[in-house]
Design an enzyme around this catalytic site. Structure first.
Site, short mmCIF file in Angstrom:
data_model
loop_
_atom_site.label_atom_id
_atom_site.label_comp_id
_atom_site.label_asym_id
_atom_site.label_seq_id
_atom_site.Cartn_x
_atom_site.Cartn_y
_atom_site.Cartn_z
N TRP A 208 -8.22 3.51 -10.23
CA TRP A 208 -7.45 3.56 -8.98
C TRP A 208 -8.21 2.86 -7.85
O TRP A 208 -7.64 2.04 -7.12
CB TRP A 208 -7.14 5.01 -8.61
CG TRP A 208 -6.34 5.15 -7.35
CD1 TRP A 208 -6.83 5.35 -6.08
CD2 TRP A 208 -4.92 5.08 -7.22
NE1 TRP A 208 -5.79 5.41 -5.18
CE2 TRP A 208 -4.61 5.26 -5.85
CE3 TRP A 208 -3.90 4.90 -8.13
CZ2 TRP A 208 -3.30 5.24 -5.38
CZ3 TRP A 208 -2.60 4.89 -7.64
CH2 TRP A 208 -2.31 5.06 -6.29
N TYR B 192 -4.15 17.42 0.46
CA TYR B 192 -4.55 16.05 0.79
C TYR B 192 -3.34 15.26 1.27
O TYR B 192 -2.31 15.22 0.59
CB TYR B 192 -5.16 15.42 -0.46
CG TYR B 192 -5.70 14.02 -0.31
CD1 TYR B 192 -6.17 13.53 0.89
CD2 TYR B 192 -5.76 13.19 -1.42
CE1 TYR B 192 -6.68 12.26 0.99
CE2 TYR B 192 -6.28 11.91 -1.33
CZ TYR B 192 -6.73 11.44 -0.12
OH TYR B 192 -7.23 10.18 -0.03
N TYR C 89 0.84 -1.20 0.00
CA TYR C 89 0.00 0.00 0.00
C TYR C 89 0.88 1.26 0.00
O TYR C 89 0.65 2.19 -0.77
CB TYR C 89 -0.94 -0.01 1.20
CG TYR C 89 -1.88 1.16 1.24
CD1 TYR C 89 -3.03 1.17 0.46
CD2 TYR C 89 -1.61 2.27 2.03
CE1 TYR C 89 -3.90 2.26 0.47
CE2 TYR C 89 -2.47 3.36 2.05
CZ TYR C 89 -3.60 3.34 1.27
OH TYR C 89 -4.44 4.42 1.28
N HIS D 27 1.53 4.29 -3.07
CA HIS D 27 1.35 5.71 -2.85
C HIS D 27 2.64 6.52 -3.03
O HIS D 27 2.59 7.75 -3.02
CB HIS D 27 0.70 5.97 -1.48
CG HIS D 27 -0.76 5.67 -1.52
ND1 HIS D 27 -1.24 4.38 -1.39
CD2 HIS D 27 -1.82 6.47 -1.72
CE1 HIS D 27 -2.56 4.42 -1.51
NE2 HIS D 27 -2.93 5.67 -1.71
#
Length: 108
Positions: free
Chosen positions: A76, A41, A18, A22
């Protein structure tokens, strides 16, 4: 600009992958987020998989709807769904729990 914080639970056995995903968020995904009204964000991940997100937006619901209408977000989210616990196959961006803001230190 409104501030929003949310949480999700990443599967502990998938944390490393994960994080790797990113490190290289697709440029067209980043552009779609910006164009849809997601600002400042950030994601934060605890070692047990607790994911905390922070985003600023004029209207998060409108920003989410705008993202849902993009092809890049569909791709995504389809890839990200497998990383999360407790979302029952729903896209992660439709499954997070918003947390209420209880304090904010304002600038002088």
């Amino acid at each position: 600009m409104n501030r929003y914080c949310f949480c999700l639970q990443v599967r502990p056995d998938r944390l490393e992958e994960y994080v790797d995903r990113h490190r290289n968020v697709w440029p067209d995904m980043q552009a779609a987020l910006r164009d849809s009204g997601w600002h400042n964000y950030s994601l934060f991940l605890r070692d047990d998989g607790l994911l905390i997100g922070y985003v600023e937006s004029e209207d998060l619901e409108a920003a989410q709807k705008a993202m849902a209408a993009t092809e890049v977000n569909t791709r995504w989210q389809a890839q990200m769904t497998e990383f999360f616990k407790g979302i029952d196959g729903r896209p992660p961006d439709e499954s997070f729990l918003l947390l209420p803001e209880i304090f904010h230190l304002k600038e002088d």
